[in-house]
Enzyme design. Structure first.
Site, PDB file in Angstrom:
ATOM      1  N   ARG A   1     -34.877  -2.576  79.184  1.00 35.20           N
ATOM      2  CA  ARG A   1     -35.592  -2.986  80.404  1.00 35.20           C
ATOM      3  C   ARG A   1     -36.284  -1.811  81.120  1.00 35.20           C
ATOM      4  NH1 ARG A   1     -32.333  -5.952  84.982  1.00 35.20           N
ATOM      5  NH2 ARG A   1     -30.921  -4.213  84.639  1.00 35.20           N
TER       6      ARG A   1
ATOM      7  N   ARG B   1     -21.334 -12.546  94.671  1.00 32.06           N
ATOM      8  CA  ARG B   1     -20.710 -12.021  93.457  1.00 32.06           C
ATOM      9  C   ARG B   1     -19.188 -12.035  93.554  1.00 32.06           C
ATOM     10  NH1 ARG B   1     -25.337  -8.646  91.704  1.00 32.06           N
ATOM     11  NH2 ARG B   1     -24.806  -7.708  89.720  1.00 32.06           N
TER      12      ARG B   1
ATOM     13  N   ARG C   1     -33.626   1.890  85.243  1.00 35.92           N
ATOM     14  CA  ARG C   1     -32.550   2.003  86.239  1.00 35.92           C
ATOM     15  C   ARG C   1     -31.445   2.936  85.765  1.00 35.92           C
ATOM     16  NH1 ARG C   1     -31.330  -4.115  87.994  1.00 35.92           N
ATOM     17  NH2 ARG C   1     -29.195  -3.371  87.690  1.00 35.92           N
TER      18      ARG C   1
ATOM     19  N   LYS D   1     -31.888 -13.199  85.732  1.00 34.64           N
ATOM     20  CA  LYS D   1     -31.970 -13.698  87.117  1.00 34.64           C
ATOM     21  C   LYS D   1     -33.242 -13.191  87.804  1.00 34.64           C
ATOM     22  CE  LYS D   1     -28.051 -11.688  88.211  1.00 34.64           C
ATOM     23  NZ  LYS D   1     -27.652 -11.013  86.943  1.00 34.64           N
TER      24      LYS D   1
ATOM     25  N   ARG E   1     -20.088  -3.058  84.373  1.00 33.54           N
ATOM     26  CA  ARG E   1     -20.758  -4.173  85.070  1.00 33.54           C
ATOM     27  C   ARG E   1     -20.290  -5.513  84.505  1.00 33.54           C
ATOM     28  NH1 ARG E   1     -26.809  -2.248  84.303  1.00 33.54           N
ATOM     29  NH2 ARG E   1     -27.391  -4.233  85.250  1.00 33.54           N
TER      30      ARG E   1
HETATM   31  P1  AP5 Z   1     -33.558  -9.371  84.253  1.00 33.83           P
HETATM   32  O1  AP5 Z   1     -34.314 -10.558  84.688  1.00 33.83           O
HETATM   33  O2  AP5 Z   1     -33.903  -8.049  84.849  1.00 33.83           O
HETATM   34  O3  AP5 Z   1     -31.986  -9.654  84.334  1.00 33.83           O
HETATM   35  P2  AP5 Z   1     -31.015  -9.780  85.597  1.00 33.83           P
HETATM   36  O4  AP5 Z   1     -30.105 -10.920  85.356  1.00 33.83           O
HETATM   37  O5  AP5 Z   1     -31.805  -9.770  86.871  1.00 33.83           O
HETATM   38  O6  AP5 Z   1     -30.226  -8.441  85.385  1.00 33.83           O
HETATM   39  P3  AP5 Z   1     -29.741  -7.310  86.397  1.00 33.83           P
HETATM   40  O7  AP5 Z   1     -29.286  -6.148  85.537  1.00 33.83           O
HETATM   41  O8  AP5 Z   1     -30.798  -6.992  87.416  1.00 33.83           O
HETATM   42  O9  AP5 Z   1     -28.553  -7.975  87.033  1.00 33.83           O
HETATM   43  P4  AP5 Z   1     -27.413  -7.287  87.741  1.00 33.83           P
HETATM   44  O10 AP5 Z   1     -26.754  -8.472  88.300  1.00 33.83           O
HETATM   45  O11 AP5 Z   1     -26.584  -6.376  86.953  1.00 33.83           O
HETATM   46  O12 AP5 Z   1     -28.190  -6.274  88.724  1.00 33.83           O
HETATM   47  P5  AP5 Z   1     -28.360  -6.207  90.282  1.00 33.83           P
HETATM   48  O13 AP5 Z   1     -29.600  -5.466  90.569  1.00 33.83           O
HETATM   49  O14 AP5 Z   1     -28.132  -7.530  90.905  1.00 33.83           O
HETATM   50  O15 AP5 Z   1     -33.693  -9.285  82.647  1.00 33.83           O
HETATM   51  C1  AP5 Z   1     -33.121  -8.199  81.915  1.00 33.83           C
HETATM   52  C2  AP5 Z   1     -34.062  -7.821  80.762  1.00 33.83           C
HETATM   53  O16 AP5 Z   1     -34.120  -8.910  79.824  1.00 33.83           O
HETATM   54  C3  AP5 Z   1     -35.519  -7.578  81.213  1.00 33.83           C
HETATM   55  O17 AP5 Z   1     -36.053  -6.508  80.487  1.00 33.83           O
HETATM   56  C4  AP5 Z   1     -36.250  -8.881  80.879  1.00 33.83           C
HETATM   57  O18 AP5 Z   1     -37.621  -8.668  80.558  1.00 33.83           O
HETATM   58  C5  AP5 Z   1     -35.460  -9.414  79.679  1.00 33.83           C
HETATM   59  N1  AP5 Z   1     -35.361 -10.884  79.660  1.00 33.83           N
HETATM   60  C6  AP5 Z   1     -35.142 -11.706  80.731  1.00 33.83           C
HETATM   61  N2  AP5 Z   1     -35.102 -12.994  80.335  1.00 33.83           N
HETATM   62  C7  AP5 Z   1     -35.279 -12.991  78.984  1.00 33.83           C
HETATM   63  C8  AP5 Z   1     -35.323 -14.028  77.987  1.00 33.83           C
HETATM   64  N3  AP5 Z   1     -35.174 -15.324  78.298  1.00 33.83           N
HETATM   65  N4  AP5 Z   1     -35.515 -13.657  76.685  1.00 33.83           N
HETATM   66  C9  AP5 Z   1     -35.663 -12.340  76.350  1.00 33.83           C
HETATM   67  N5  AP5 Z   1     -35.632 -11.314  77.246  1.00 33.83           N
HETATM   68  C10 AP5 Z   1     -35.434 -11.638  78.548  1.00 33.83           C
HETATM   69  O19 AP5 Z   1     -27.096  -5.328  90.701  1.00 33.83           O
HETATM   70  C11 AP5 Z   1     -27.010  -3.940  90.398  1.00 33.83           C
HETATM   71  C12 AP5 Z   1     -25.789  -3.339  91.061  1.00 33.83           C
HETATM   72  O20 AP5 Z   1     -25.894  -3.486  92.502  1.00 33.83           O
HETATM   73  C13 AP5 Z   1     -24.437  -3.984  90.732  1.00 33.83           C
HETATM   74  O21 AP5 Z   1     -23.883  -3.472  89.529  1.00 33.83           O
HETATM   75  C14 AP5 Z   1     -23.602  -3.606  91.974  1.00 33.83           C
HETATM   76  O22 AP5 Z   1     -23.205  -2.262  91.930  1.00 33.83           O
HETATM   77  C15 AP5 Z   1     -24.619  -3.770  93.096  1.00 33.83           C
HETATM   78  N6  AP5 Z   1     -24.660  -5.139  93.668  1.00 33.83           N
HETATM   79  C16 AP5 Z   1     -25.715  -5.989  93.652  1.00 33.83           C
HETATM   80  N7  AP5 Z   1     -25.419  -7.140  94.268  1.00 33.83           N
HETATM   81  C17 AP5 Z   1     -24.127  -7.028  94.692  1.00 33.83           C
HETATM   82  C18 AP5 Z   1     -23.238  -7.903  95.369  1.00 33.83           C
HETATM   83  N8  AP5 Z   1     -23.622  -9.143  95.726  1.00 33.83           N
HETATM   84  N9  AP5 Z   1     -21.975  -7.470  95.619  1.00 33.83           N
HETATM   85  C19 AP5 Z   1     -21.585  -6.235  95.276  1.00 33.83           C
HETATM   86  N10 AP5 Z   1     -22.369  -5.343  94.610  1.00 33.83           N
HETATM   87  C20 AP5 Z   1     -23.648  -5.737  94.307  1.00 33.83           C
END
Ligand code: AP5
Length: 215
Positions: A127, A88, A161, A14, A172
């Site tokens: 990552r 979410r 992270r 994402k 997660r």
């Molecule tokens: P990346 O693009 O970083 O993936 P992502 O989907 O953004 O993953 P996240 O881990 O950031 O998602 P998340 O939803 O867990 O985290 P968030 O920060 O929202 O890609 C991942 C890796 O793969 C990278 O190294 C990239 O280079 C590689 N890659 C990407 N595409 C690729 C491809 N096509 N092929 C090969 N490699 C690829 O949330 C973190 C925490 O915050 C949550 O756990 C929760 O505690 C809290 N939180 C956030 N939002 C909310 C909410 N709305 N409600 C409640 N709690 C929340």
């Protein structure tokens, strides 16, 4: 300009695709994960609480994240928003619909990034990101050109992270399947759901998303 949600489990790509859309289409990325990580560094009691919840891999309360999105939407004018990691839960989805309606905006597409769990472990544990500009890298699939230096801004502040480990990832993923995956049916029923193969190469995923936006 279109407002979209990127929906998918941790590591689906994402953030990577949101950054491309910001660069290529001047859209505005609204990542609740990034907002919460900023809150963590504020040193407040709320920040400490948020840090603990995130490190365990659990979801932060709906009230906190809805409040953060509400503030951002009020501060940003226009549209072209990419909601990354929000909503979410069903409660967050209802809140987003109400917030957009209040400002006379629409939600144009919800793009589900389909991946399988086995690929996510490798993506998450490899990552790292640039602490200065937020560019996302991977040890294997997207290393920096010069070791230890961000390709985009030249910073040496490359970070991993605290929740990018196998234990927190299990939690997660459970949170995603229990609380977030019901949104797939929710948006399908509204006729807003589109899906892309998140396991494809990054450029191919970007092209699939571009096709949806250009429809
Ligand atoms: P990346 O693009 O970083 O993936 P992502 O989907 O953004 O993953 P996240 O881990 O950031 O998602 P998340 O939803 O867990 O985290 P968030 O920060 O929202 O890609 C991942 C890796 O793969 C990278 O190294 C990239 O280079 C590689 N890659 C990407 N595409 C690729 C491809 N096509 N092929 C090969 N490699 C690829 O949330 C973190 C925490 O915050 C949550 O756990 C929760 O505690 C809290 N939180 C956030 N939002 C909310 C909410 N709305 N409600 C409640 N709690 C929340």
């Amino acid at each position: 300009m279109a407002n979209i949600i990127l929906l998918g489990p941790p590591g689906a790509g994402k953030g990577t695709q949101a950054k491309r859309l910001v660069d290529e289409r001047a859209m505005v990325q609204l990542s609740t994960g990034d907002m919460l990580r900023e809150a963590k560094t504020s040193g407040t009691e709320m920040g400490k609480l948020v840090a603990e919840v995130m490190e365990r891999g659990q979801l932060v309360t709906d009230e906190i994240v809805i409040g953060l999105i509400e503030e951002k939407l009020a501060a940003e004018s226009g549209g072209g928003f990419i909601f990354d990691g929000f909503p979410r839960t069903l409660k967050q989805a209802d809140a987003l619909a109400a917030l957009l309606a209040r400002t006379g905006q629409t939600l144009d597409s919800v793009i589900e990034m389909q991946v399988d769990d086995a690929a996510l472990v490798a993506r998450i544990t490899g990552r790292f990101t640039c602490g200065a500009c937020g560019e996302v890298y991977h040890d294997v699939t997207r290393p920096t050109k010069v070791d230890g230096t961000c390709d985009v801004c030249g910073s040496h502040d490359l970070k991993r992270r605290a929740d990018d480990n196998a234990d927190a990832l299990k939690t997660r993923l459970m949170e995603y399947y229990k609380k977030t995956s019901p949104l797939i049916g929710y948006y399908y029923a509204k006729g807003q759901l589109e899906s892309v193969d998140g396991l494809a190469e990054m450029d191919a995923v970007g092209e699939a998303i571009a096709k949806i936006l250009d429809k």
